[in-house]
Design an enzyme around this catalytic site. Structure first.
Site, PDB file in Angstrom:
ATOM      1  N   SER A 150      27.591  49.894  36.960  1.00  9.52           N
ATOM      2  CA  SER A 150      28.837  49.344  37.510  1.00  9.52           C
ATOM      3  C   SER A 150      28.614  48.426  38.691  1.00  9.52           C
ATOM      4  CB  SER A 150      29.761  50.474  37.958  1.00  9.52           C
ATOM      5  OG  SER A 150      30.124  51.244  36.851  1.00  9.52           O
TER       6      SER A 150
ATOM      7  N   THR B 154      31.618  51.668  41.473  1.00  6.95           N
ATOM      8  CA  THR B 154      31.600  50.642  42.504  1.00  6.95           C
ATOM      9  C   THR B 154      31.109  51.288  43.790  1.00  6.95           C
ATOM     10  OG1 THR B 154      33.486  49.489  41.599  1.00  6.95           O
ATOM     11  CG2 THR B 154      33.186  49.304  43.965  1.00  6.95           C
TER      12      THR B 154
ATOM     13  N   THR C 223      30.493  45.429  43.181  1.00  8.80           N
ATOM     14  CA  THR C 223      30.767  45.968  41.849  1.00  8.80           C
ATOM     15  C   THR C 223      30.534  44.914  40.769  1.00  8.80           C
ATOM     16  OG1 THR C 223      32.459  47.096  40.526  1.00  8.80           O
ATOM     17  CG2 THR C 223      33.216  45.285  41.861  1.00  8.80           C
TER      18      THR C 223
ATOM     19  N   ARG D  91      38.414  37.964  34.868  1.00 10.86           N
ATOM     20  CA  ARG D  91      39.113  39.010  35.627  1.00 10.86           C
ATOM     21  C   ARG D  91      38.390  39.316  36.949  1.00 10.86           C
ATOM     22  NH1 ARG D  91      38.016  44.416  37.749  1.00 10.86           N
ATOM     23  NH2 ARG D  91      39.960  45.560  37.736  1.00 10.86           N
TER      24      ARG D  91
ATOM     25  N   THR E  42      37.777  52.557  45.207  1.00 19.21           N
ATOM     26  CA  THR E  42      37.136  52.464  43.912  1.00 19.21           C
ATOM     27  C   THR E  42      38.176  52.862  42.863  1.00 19.21           C
ATOM     28  OG1 THR E  42      35.266  53.236  42.566  1.00 19.21           O
ATOM     29  CG2 THR E  42      36.231  54.824  44.041  1.00 19.21           C
ATOM     30  N   GLY E  43      37.938  52.466  41.622  1.00 23.82           N
ATOM     31  CA  GLY E  43      38.906  52.818  40.588  1.00 23.82           C
ATOM     32  C   GLY E  43      39.564  51.595  39.985  1.00 23.82           C
TER      33      GLY E  43
HETATM   34  C1  SD4 Z   1      37.436  47.044  39.860  1.00 25.34           C
HETATM   35  N1  SD4 Z   1      37.511  48.763  41.541  1.00 25.34           N
HETATM   36  O1  SD4 Z   1      36.837  46.021  39.541  1.00 25.34           O
HETATM   37  C2  SD4 Z   1      36.670  48.142  40.552  1.00 25.34           C
HETATM   38  C3  SD4 Z   1      36.248  49.078  39.490  1.00 25.34           C
HETATM   39  C4  SD4 Z   1      35.364  50.155  39.870  1.00 25.34           C
HETATM   40  O2  SD4 Z   1      33.193  50.802  39.271  1.00 25.34           O
HETATM   41  O3  SD4 Z   1      35.606  50.924  40.791  1.00 25.34           O
HETATM   42  N2  SD4 Z   1      34.274  50.149  39.090  1.00 25.34           N
HETATM   43  O4  SD4 Z   1      38.614  47.239  39.564  1.00 25.34           O
END
Ligand code: SD4
Length: 316
Positions: free
Chosen positions: A72, A174, A192, A202, A225-226
């Site tokens: 990630s 991330t 990330t 994106r 994160t998320g």
């Molecule tokens: C995102 N917050 O690109 C990041 C995703 C994530 O490990 O936490 N990925 O939306």
């Protein structure tokens, strides 16, 4: 009780809690999202030797960027639906300066490019080809970021090509890092490869100042994160720092920011994860997520350890 006196008593309680914890809080400290003990250990070495929080968060994040097994972040990150690895990262220093890169290809250490944007340009954010060309002029090497393992996962995914923003522990690490150095200065960084199999172009929350990361050296810092879309829509990290400014502890502020997401009308929170970590000027730490299994690694008082955060959705 009037709203005014309620708020006063609330702020007083938080301030009392902070005072109690002040005796306990020891600087320096570094805290990061997920189980990233090698990264926090690198940052700690810098802090304990008198280095700056800025160097600590940059060098700490670089450990995960170079780790090809982490799918990630940086090299080895899972690609978008067209098979391209594109990175997002940002960094903030104690003076409130910031640098960020989005949709960066072919360069492993996105966090260091973000730092160069902050220090060597009049801008905050560079995107895509421009960010890559800038990195090359700064001596970064062009590298292939798609590893065989990530290519294989992507090829398998193309068989169904089903994009599910259900984030679980495998595609969700991330790295967000916050540190306080021996001078008491706070800095933060976030890096990330974004959500696996995202649309081409994106960009998530991680490189967006105020969403994926925010630091105010007078107050504290927060990182996310998320599911980035949810973090961007609630400007989560800025919200947490502002809540701490108003007297909330880092833990209370993280919980409130998660509530803002899950309590939206028609929130689909059962199907996505968001996790926040925060620190304040006293070295107190908070962490909270929507679902179980969000972990936090902290190196403080000479001890490097990972714990699970508390979480909102207890109805499994
Ligand atoms: C995102 N917050 O690109 C990041 C995703 C994530 O490990 O936490 N990925 O939306």
């Amino acid at each position: 009780m009037s709203i005014g006196s309620y708020l006063n008593s609330y702020v007083k309680t938080s301030a009392d809690e902070s005072k109690k914890n002040k005796r306990k809080a020891k600087l320096p400290l570094v805290v990061a999202t997920w189980n990233v003990k090698f990264a926090t250990s690198k940052a700690w070495d810098i802090l304990i030797n008198g280095g700056s929080a800025l160097d600590a968060v940059e060098q700490g994040c670089r450990v995960e960027e170079a780790n090809e097994k982490g799918q990630s972040v940086g090299k080895g990150g899972l690609p978008d639906r067209d098979g391209q690895v594109t990175l997002d990262a940002c960094i903030m220093n104690a003076e409130g300066n910031a640098g960020s890169v989005v949709y960066l290809k072919n360069i492993t250490h996105a966090v260091s490019v973000a730092r160069k944007v902050m220090e060597d340009t009049p801008h905050v954010m560079l995107a895509g080809k421009g960010a890559e060309e800038f990195a090359l002029t700064k001596g970064f090497k062009k590298e292939k970021l798609l590893t065989d393992a990530s290519k294989k996962s992507w090829e398998k995914w193309t068989k169904t090509s089903e994009y599910k923003p259900i984030i679980n522990i495998e595609n969700h690490d991330t790295i967000g890092m916050l540190a306080i150095d021996q001078q008491g200065d706070i800095c933060g960084a976030c890096t990330t490869s974004g959500l696996a199999y995202k649309m081409n172009g994106r960009v998530g929350d991680s490189p967006i100042i105020g969403a994926g990361l925010f630091v105010d050296n007078e107050v504290g810092g927060a990182v996310a994160t998320g599911l980035g879309e949810e973090v961007v829509k609630s400007v989560g990290s800025f919200l947490i720092v502002e809540l701490m400014r108003q007297g909330k502890t880092p833990q209370q502020a993280c919980e409130e920011a998660i509530k803002r997401i899950v309590q939206k009308p028609n929130s689909d929170y059962k199907n996505f994860q968001v996790g926040y970590i925060a620190i304040n000027k006293l070295g107190e730490i908070g962490a909270y997520s929507i679902h179980q299994w969000f972990s936090v690694t902290k190196f403080q008082n000479g001890r490097n350890h990972t714990t699970q955060s508390d979480y909102f959705n207890k109805n499994y």
